[in-house]
Write a protein that holds these residues in place. Structure first.
Motif, short mmCIF file in Angstrom:
data_model
loop_
_atom_site.label_atom_id
_atom_site.label_comp_id
_atom_site.label_asym_id
_atom_site.label_seq_id
_atom_site.Cartn_x
_atom_site.Cartn_y
_atom_site.Cartn_z
N ARG A 69 -31.20 7.53 -2.83
CA ARG A 69 -30.63 8.58 -3.70
C ARG A 69 -30.31 9.77 -2.79
O ARG A 69 -31.21 10.36 -2.19
N LEU A 85 -26.51 11.18 -6.00
CA LEU A 85 -25.71 9.96 -5.87
C LEU A 85 -26.63 8.79 -5.52
O LEU A 85 -27.31 8.82 -4.49
N ASP A 86 -26.64 7.77 -6.36
CA ASP A 86 -27.41 6.57 -6.04
C ASP A 86 -26.53 5.67 -5.18
O ASP A 86 -25.45 5.25 -5.60
N ARG A 87 -27.01 5.39 -4.01
CA ARG A 87 -26.16 4.86 -2.95
C ARG A 87 -26.84 3.72 -2.21
O ARG A 87 -27.96 3.88 -1.74
N TRP A 137 -13.82 2.06 -8.93
CA TRP A 137 -14.89 2.86 -9.52
C TRP A 137 -14.54 3.23 -10.97
O TRP A 137 -13.39 3.10 -11.39
N ASP A 147 -20.82 1.42 3.36
CA ASP A 147 -21.49 1.76 2.11
C ASP A 147 -21.08 0.70 1.10
O ASP A 147 -19.90 0.38 0.94
N TYR A 180 -21.91 2.96 -4.90
CA TYR A 180 -22.55 4.14 -5.47
C TYR A 180 -22.70 3.82 -6.96
O TYR A 180 -21.73 3.90 -7.72
N GLY A 221 -23.46 8.72 -9.97
CA GLY A 221 -23.50 10.00 -9.28
C GLY A 221 -23.02 11.10 -10.20
O GLY A 221 -22.24 10.86 -11.13
#
Lengths: 369, 369, 369
Positions: free
Chosen positions: C326, C356-358, C152, C284, C287, C290
């Protein structure tokens, strides 16, 4: 939020009108008991039985390793039923015929099913009624060591969602559940005495005299830790963890504050009684009936006492006996009117919070010490 | 409660008149270290030594897996002695000659014995006296890897139960306990340098200069979590967890509130000092003397400092050296009279809470980095 | 303290002028995920996905055992970077392109590296600037199953230590990190339906409709437990745990009190959304961005909502789909001026705390239920 978005609010849990006698819930999730859960709950409750503390002791008796104390088995199993049965409950009215089966070890996975065996409206409060359920917890479903670990009934006071909805009132028979307490065999060649200093010396079967009441010496103050304790059990009821919901309308909730999940005082009373009653128990046989008689809040200090109601031989094992007890929990609250109990210190009033009729399988000194 | 019930209140722990020089207690319970306990205490104390955090690092050095930090070994062993030795104590006066032996891993079971080596009355306070004990903790008793993990003496100020009882005053010699710090061998072919980024770069033996004092940069605020932390250790002393007992007679108790178990600041000071003093330690050798100098309460923030008193070669290992330190703990309290320490910020007074003379076995940069 | 002692105060963490584009940190410590950590965090966050709760379910799908939920992976990995990157930060500005790789199991050891990819001064505040970093977490480095588990970027607002120091302003390209979400294979012969009662019945891929917003039904009140939760993650930032530092100069700190580590609401929002969004997720994916939009304090109750932004087929698996969401977190604070949100109850104002865009990889009902 874009204006065009459609908002969804899912209903969680079931309401009074959703329950139907004969209906079965296979509860979501399941729970693998790990060492974090085991440590948190066994120790929180101040459990002293070495089967839950000392792996060499547990193995010497024929267990596979540390044994989940009965209170932890109960909490894990019970909590799996909360979302379906009591997320929208006002109160848990009674625990009935809670019987233990196979021992639970770290690594075991618990899954639970519940059958609705009774639904009836409240006579005085139209928005409430009573749901009577029978739940059974199994470990390691589908594996070689699959076994029932706990079965019990309970009665719950549940809210209606729609005051005008019709109820599925009625009753069905509970299922016959094969659930017998597993006990490690007595090995006449084993040197149990070499381990006897690890448990208390005055809690063998021979020590229990019907008609006595043991006031357990320790108390334990609860803190807001109860929110985490409840979450760790997967108990999702909002009255234990959602302060904002309480703040919006405090009069709607018991005590106008977060109430501690009943499983917490349940297991804490078992723990506080453990040095005097449970240290030489091989297992808990049955809790015939139990109930919470007052709410518990953060800041309260919990005390426990045990009344010895009777003793009897174990039907098949002459190294063991069965002690019939009533476990009682209480707290003290500042007195606002006149004293009413001579046990209470000046300015404080004793409040009974919990009662559990409990049969314990206890080692005989003659065989173990 | 039926009127006919006879009430029993068992005495818990021993009082001053119960102790007798030469007497031995084999403490109840025992404790298997599991991952829940390990995680709770290692992390609570902000321990940074990778032997307790990183299993691949620990194994590369020759340990079997994650190693219990010395503070956790001490807490588990010490707490086993509380019920017999100090449940009825007013204060723990001194830790003496605390020596570490075999490493403790997750899964090990600790059992402890204590010998009374001295009893004497207090000259000024007739209801109090001093009990001097020697305790030894072993792991995996009866198994192949049975070993002493810790031995120590302590002096405790204990209450009399019956003010008129006669004491068994006197002294006996402590036992000779074979307890030597186990250290993984130095392997000249191992690539220790490939792991050296995982510990702090400025805490090798060569970095310690006698006559310096290191103010550790971090502080840690305690909360009512201390009640749970104490329970998880099986420490049963009521002054740490029974608020109702305090409320009944606050003047009877230090500070009029629940006091935090001394083991908590002990291990927290070790943890706060870890990045500067313990990150490259292979083990703690001995705590020659230690004491608590002021109580700690929920809400206090704990800080630590280490004085480097001396350094010396390890007698048999040229890859290691021994650092002689004094670990000091302190907190700040709102000032009510004139300032008395220039380190204190305006309005706050520094209060020393803990002191421990501590010898640490530390890696030499020449061999490991 | 002897007068002759020289006092050392080590600087902890890095300041704005210490960062240089292209520079790499191999973070200290590393962290072996044990059952204590797993239990504490999975349950604290009220995670419901059975992969993190039920080992038999996880194994039936092809995982080795209980799977760390994505929020826990993120917390463990992120916290390893705090000392080097953000111990002296004022705020974490943004999470960017956080991508998951191999699953993390109990027993895995996580180690993390960070590359500085940008440094720039603040235009308006001379004592502050922005550091842009890229971090990558690997498990079991040097072992057969070594794998990237998370990579990340983040932007952090960091203080200068010396207001006159020159910055190493500039940018470099981020590294290409090979990090693809590992998914257990679909086995057409497996009886997935026999397990389908263990997850929620209305959160399959087919259930998600772009343009809807799901208000998750549960809230969770935070307590001072956050201090312990932060310590258990090895997050060393003092603004989360050092009350004395705050008390010395409350106006210097956001809200004048201990602020809850942002990772806590991050993982709590994931948990609160889990029954509706994550119960049938296999993993997941990413992300994309966020940020925290308001601070969280002890006593606040956290709520979450999820907006469904889009859905798409999985590129290689017809048993799965990808849901673009989101995740939003909010709390309510007592209103001091006029209401500004019709969702807020009278007297309370809704405050957004997290976004958080997930993208989530979700099972299709057609294949699994």
């Amino acid at each position: 939020m874009p204006d065009s978005m459609k908002t969804i609010r899912k209903k969680t849990g079931h309401f009074l009108e959703d329950f139907e006698p004969g209906q079965t819930f296979r509860h979501k999730g399941g729970k693998t008991v790990n060492e974090g859960l085991f440590s948190t709950f066994t120790e929180f409750a101040m459990t002293t039985n070495p089967f839950a503390k000392n792996a060499r002791y547990a193995r010497a008796y024929g267990f596979e390793g540390l044994v989940c104390p009965p209170g932890l088995v109960m909490l894990v199993a019970f909590s799996q039923t909360v979302e379906d049965v009591s997320e929208n409950a006002r109160a848990n009215l009674e625990y009935i015929d809670m019987r233990f089966g196979a021992p639970v070890y770290v690594g075991d996975t618990i899954e639970v099913e519940t059958k609705v065996i009774g639904v009836r409206p409240s006579s005085s409060r139209p928005k409430l009624g009573i749901v009577h359920v029978q739940s059974t917890a199994r470990k390691n479903v589908g594996c070689e060591d699959e076994a029932v670990v706990l079965t019990w009934q309970r009665k719950v006071q549940v809210y209606k969602h729609d005051a005008t909805a019709e109820l599925h009132a009625g009753e069905v028979e509970p299922d016959e559940i094969d659930c017998e307490l597993w006990l490690p065999a007595y090995d006449p060649s084993a040197d149990y005495k070499a381990l006897s200093h690890l448990s208390s010396s005055d809690s063998y079967f021979e020590d229990f005299e019907p008609g006595t009441r043991i006031e357990h010496s320790r108390g334990r103050t609860m803190t807001p830790e109860h929110i985490h304790l409840t979450a760790i059990l997967d108990n999702t009821s909002q009255v234990h963890c959602n302060q904002y919901m309480i703040d919006l309308d405090p009069r709607q909730y018991v005590g106008g504050q977060l109430i501690i999940f009943g499983g917490i005082p349940f297991v804490l009373c078992l723990g506080l009684s453990c040095p005097d009653v449970g240290d030489n128990a091989l297992g808990d046989l049955v809790y015939t009936t139990g109930r919470h008689t007052a709410p518990l809040f953060a800041g309260d200090t919990v005390f426990a006492a045990t009344e010895i109601l009777g003793t009897r031989d174990h039907p098949t094992r002459d190294d063991l006996g069965i002690v019939e007890t009533r476990l009682l929990g209480h707290k003290f609250v500042p007195e606002v009117d006149e004293p009413q109990d001579d046990e209470a210190a000046s300015g404080w009033k004793k409040v009974d919070i919990f009662s559990l009729d409990r049969e314990v399988v206890v080692k005989r000194r003659s065989h173990y010490a």
